[in-house]
Design a protein around this motif. Structure first.
Motif, PDB file in Angstrom:
ATOM      1  N   SER A 286       0.838  -1.198   0.000  1.00  0.00           N
ATOM      2  CA  SER A 286       0.000   0.000   0.000  1.00  0.00           C
ATOM      3  C   SER A 286       0.877   1.254   0.000  1.00  0.00           C
ATOM      4  O   SER A 286       0.646   2.215  -0.752  1.00  0.00           O
ATOM      5  CB  SER A 286      -0.910  -0.067   1.227  1.00  0.00           C
ATOM      6  N   ALA A 287       1.925   1.234   0.830  1.00  0.00           N
ATOM      7  CA  ALA A 287       2.849   2.371   0.892  1.00  0.00           C
ATOM      8  C   ALA A 287       3.604   2.525  -0.429  1.00  0.00           C
ATOM      9  O   ALA A 287       3.718   3.628  -0.974  1.00  0.00           O
ATOM     10  CB  ALA A 287       3.831   2.174   2.044  1.00  0.00           C
ATOM     11  N   SER A 288       4.091   1.419  -0.927  1.00  0.00           N
ATOM     12  CA  SER A 288       4.898   1.438  -2.143  1.00  0.00           C
ATOM     13  C   SER A 288       4.068   1.905  -3.345  1.00  0.00           C
ATOM     14  O   SER A 288       4.531   2.712  -4.164  1.00  0.00           O
ATOM     15  CB  SER A 288       5.449   0.028  -2.350  1.00  0.00           C
ATOM     16  N   LEU A 290       1.464   3.913  -3.300  1.00  0.00           N
ATOM     17  CA  LEU A 290       1.224   5.361  -3.211  1.00  0.00           C
ATOM     18  C   LEU A 290       2.494   6.134  -3.566  1.00  0.00           C
ATOM     19  O   LEU A 290       2.442   7.156  -4.255  1.00  0.00           O
ATOM     20  CB  LEU A 290       0.748   5.750  -1.802  1.00  0.00           C
ATOM     21  N   LYS A 291       3.639   5.621  -3.122  1.00  0.00           N
ATOM     22  CA  LYS A 291       4.907   6.296  -3.409  1.00  0.00           C
ATOM     23  C   LYS A 291       5.162   6.329  -4.928  1.00  0.00           C
ATOM     24  O   LYS A 291       5.541   7.365  -5.477  1.00  0.00           O
ATOM     25  CB  LYS A 291       6.045   5.557  -2.701  1.00  0.00           C
ATOM     26  N   LEU A 292       4.942   5.194  -5.582  1.00  0.00           N
ATOM     27  CA  LEU A 292       5.208   5.142  -7.026  1.00  0.00           C
ATOM     28  C   LEU A 292       4.230   6.048  -7.784  1.00  0.00           C
ATOM     29  O   LEU A 292       4.618   6.745  -8.721  1.00  0.00           O
ATOM     30  CB  LEU A 292       5.117   3.696  -7.525  1.00  0.00           C
ATOM     31  N   GLN A 293       2.980   6.058  -7.334  1.00  0.00           N
ATOM     32  CA  GLN A 293       1.969   6.931  -7.962  1.00  0.00           C
ATOM     33  C   GLN A 293       2.347   8.407  -7.768  1.00  0.00           C
ATOM     34  O   GLN A 293       2.273   9.215  -8.694  1.00  0.00           O
ATOM     35  CB  GLN A 293       0.628   6.632  -7.311  1.00  0.00           C
ATOM     36  N   TRP A 294       2.772   8.728  -6.571  1.00  0.00           N
ATOM     37  CA  TRP A 294       3.181  10.102  -6.264  1.00  0.00           C
ATOM     38  C   TRP A 294       4.368  10.516  -7.136  1.00  0.00           C
ATOM     39  O   TRP A 294       4.368  11.593  -7.743  1.00  0.00           O
ATOM     40  CB  TRP A 294       3.537  10.194  -4.773  1.00  0.00           C
ATOM     41  N   ASN A 297       3.166  11.078 -10.668  1.00  0.00           N
ATOM     42  CA  ASN A 297       2.424  12.350 -10.767  1.00  0.00           C
ATOM     43  C   ASN A 297       3.385  13.534 -10.846  1.00  0.00           C
ATOM     44  O   ASN A 297       3.203  14.452 -11.628  1.00  0.00           O
ATOM     45  CB  ASN A 297       1.543  12.575  -9.521  1.00  0.00           C
TER      46      ASN A 297
ATOM     47  N   PHE B 204       7.757   3.195   5.472  1.00  0.00           N
ATOM     48  CA  PHE B 204       6.515   2.571   4.984  1.00  0.00           C
ATOM     49  C   PHE B 204       5.318   3.119   5.779  1.00  0.00           C
ATOM     50  O   PHE B 204       4.277   3.465   5.208  1.00  0.00           O
ATOM     51  CB  PHE B 204       6.572   1.036   5.145  1.00  0.00           C
ATOM     52  N   MET B 207       4.460   6.726   4.792  1.00  0.00           N
ATOM     53  CA  MET B 207       3.746   6.838   3.510  1.00  0.00           C
ATOM     54  C   MET B 207       2.288   6.416   3.689  1.00  0.00           C
ATOM     55  O   MET B 207       1.376   7.065   3.163  1.00  0.00           O
ATOM     56  CB  MET B 207       4.439   5.953   2.474  1.00  0.00           C
ATOM     57  N   ASN B 208       2.063   5.363   4.445  1.00  0.00           N
ATOM     58  CA  ASN B 208       0.675   4.943   4.702  1.00  0.00           C
ATOM     59  C   ASN B 208      -0.074   5.979   5.528  1.00  0.00           C
ATOM     60  O   ASN B 208      -1.287   6.124   5.388  1.00  0.00           O
ATOM     61  CB  ASN B 208       0.650   3.590   5.429  1.00  0.00           C
ATOM     62  N   GLN B 211      -2.360   8.318   3.938  1.00  0.00           N
ATOM     63  CA  GLN B 211      -3.658   7.772   3.523  1.00  0.00           C
ATOM     64  C   GLN B 211      -4.639   7.651   4.688  1.00  0.00           C
ATOM     65  O   GLN B 211      -5.798   7.322   4.479  1.00  0.00           O
ATOM     66  CB  GLN B 211      -3.458   6.388   2.876  1.00  0.00           C
ATOM     67  N   LEU B 222      -0.275  15.159  -0.822  1.00  0.00           N
ATOM     68  CA  LEU B 222       1.059  14.978  -1.394  1.00  0.00           C
ATOM     69  C   LEU B 222       1.451  16.109  -2.336  1.00  0.00           C
ATOM     70  O   LEU B 222       2.637  16.388  -2.507  1.00  0.00           O
ATOM     71  CB  LEU B 222       1.142  13.634  -2.126  1.00  0.00           C
ATOM     72  N   VAL B 236      10.635   3.750   0.245  1.00  0.00           N
ATOM     73  CA  VAL B 236       9.332   3.080   0.224  1.00  0.00           C
ATOM     74  C   VAL B 236       9.059   2.429  -1.134  1.00  0.00           C
ATOM     75  O   VAL B 236       8.250   1.511  -1.249  1.00  0.00           O
ATOM     76  CB  VAL B 236       8.218   4.082   0.603  1.00  0.00           C
ATOM     77  N   ALA B 237       9.752   2.872  -2.160  1.00  0.00           N
ATOM     78  CA  ALA B 237       9.570   2.262  -3.483  1.00  0.00           C
ATOM     79  C   ALA B 237      10.275   0.906  -3.593  1.00  0.00           C
ATOM     80  O   ALA B 237      10.145   0.217  -4.591  1.00  0.00           O
ATOM     81  CB  ALA B 237      10.067   3.222  -4.568  1.00  0.00           C
TER      82      ALA B 237
END
Lengths: 301, 301
Positions: A286-288, A290-294, A297, B204, B207-208, B211, B222, B236-237
């Motif tokens: 879940s963290a990873s 969001l990080k990749l999406q961020w 973006n 991790f 980053m969560n 959310q 973000l 986190v990636a």
């Protein structure tokens, strides 16, 4: 001074109170953009002020608020947040009617409270703002005219604010390369608690954690640290005094974020103690994600 | 194969099991150094293996352990830590007597336990090791021959290890540019829990945390994040699967570090709730001083 909303602003006399990383970078950016005739600095450390003049950040060092403020059309308060109440009290008697005042404080409600108490006769022209930019370096030496390029600048206006004064602040920051948005002080303080103040608390605590290990000397432990610890603690080199002020100023929001964070960390500990690999994998994914999406973006926009 | 301790090693056949960031970088570094004749890869993802061959990381894709291991003088186990037990069981029947085996696992006691259980007849030539290097990128695509330049490589030898085999592992990693040190698996696992595993858990969770904020969309929050959150969450990636394996493997040490960290964070919360500016300043100064000292040690050496 701004002539109308659509024109490029031009300042005859800009006063920077606290010529550090942020105030100094703002001055340099406006100077490079050709938007200011004279820049006057006022600050606590004579050594730093002399360096600021040497670096061409300011033209002149003022020794008193009265000398600084005479004929000023714009005053930037860029001292640590904890000093802003005192600085407002010092400048209030000498503020001329036309002078627009703004700040760069990392927390906004406390700055607004200070303005209501110290600048009660000047609320139309005190525009609270915060550039979300910085480095871990300090002082005039660290000033960089490109610091605000493509960075967020948040204005949290007062209901008393004059619209043209807001527009001037917006235009000046846009000239520095910033993306300007407007929101309430409460929203600002909550968002900044999440994206900045909480991470700083975690990073300071992580760096201190290395010193709690009874079995090894901290320098020995650190000699085996790779880039993960280095990057997670980059911000720990920031000014302790500034961070004391910020976290006290945004105490209520930050305490709420810390409490929620600790609950999440306790949940992770419980999953780990239970050897629940699937739950851990879901937390990390879940963290990873969001990080990749961020990251994508940001790279895209 | 190493002829004697003082000579440069040369491998006729190097087998990389798991051709990802670490295994791929090791292969490229040895190839660039001219220390290997043939490199054979074995891995789960056919797509990744084809890409590894295309990139010149491996010469040949083996489809079975028996094909890979025939005539091998060195086998590098560079799969995620959670698979190492299974991989050892798969290779054990085909391992030739002269073949030296090593690994790159981020945790060492669990790898050693797996070796005692799965490679009991080969303990003289199984040399546990861990390069403290990495990026947040994954797969053969991310391989980089300079990845280990000036990075730490820790060997945690078994009492059964053959001295020449240890020397070969040391020499190969030194040829990749690594600084090699030797310590016990217990010490390795404790130090890594502090400098790597704990920071990953904190990142991790951070980053969560974005959310968990009920008031705003995570992407909106973000969009106001600056470099502090970005740097604190770079790691986190990293692969969620790899981190599940690492934290399960080093569970006991990591739980101890998490507990101590939580206590420190609770102390910070209490000082903040009490508005104890002096205590907060001392916490931040202590962290900041260690960070600056660490940076200057690193820059100096």
């Amino acid at each position: 001074m701004l002539v109308n909303n659509m024109q490029t602003p031009y300042l005859q006399k800009l006063v920077i109170i606290g010529v550090g990383l942020i105030g100094g970078s703002f001055a340099l950016a406006l100077r490079n953009a050709g938007l200011v005739k004279q820049i006057v600095g006022l600050g606590r450390s004579q050594e730093n002020m002399l360096r600021a003049r040497e670096l061409g950040i300011i033209d002149e060092i003022a020794n008193t608020p009265v000398a600084a403020l005479a004929g000023a059309d714009f005053v930037m308060l860029s001292t640590p947040v904890g000093q802003i109440h005192r600085v407002m009290a010092q400048i209030e008697p000498y503020l001329e009617k036309q002078t627009i005042v703004s700040d760069v404080g990392s927390t906004k409600q406390n700055v607004i409270d200070a303005a209501y108490s110290q600048l009660a006769n000047h609320l139309d022209r005190f525009i609270p703002a915060h550039p979300i930019a910085g480095t871990e370096f300090r002082g005039a030496e660290a000033a960089d005219p490109t610091l605000f390029n493509n960075k967020n600048l948040i204005i949290t206006p007062l209901k008393e604010n004059n619209g043209q004064a807001i527009n001037l602040v917006r235009a000046l920051w846009q000239s520095c390369g910033a993306k300007v948005s407007i929101m309430s002080a409460a929203q600002h303080d909550q968002i900044l608690a999440i994206v900045s103040h909480l991470p700083h608390m975690l990073a300071f605590t992580l760096m201190n954690h290395v010193q709690t290990c009874a079995d090894f000397d901290p320098n020995y432990v650190l000699s085996y640290a790779g880039s993960s610890l280095r990057d997670c603690t980059r911000i720990v080199a920031s000014s302790p005094e500034m961070w004391r002020d910020i976290c006290l100023a945004n105490r209520v929001q930050l305490l709420a974020e810390l409490e929620t964070y600790q609950k999440s960390l306790t949940e992770l500990r419980e999953q780990l103690a239970n050897q629940n690999g699937e739950a851990l994998l879901n937390l990390f994914k879940s963290a990873s994600d969001l990080k990749l999406q961020w990251s994508s973006n940001r790279d895209g926009g």
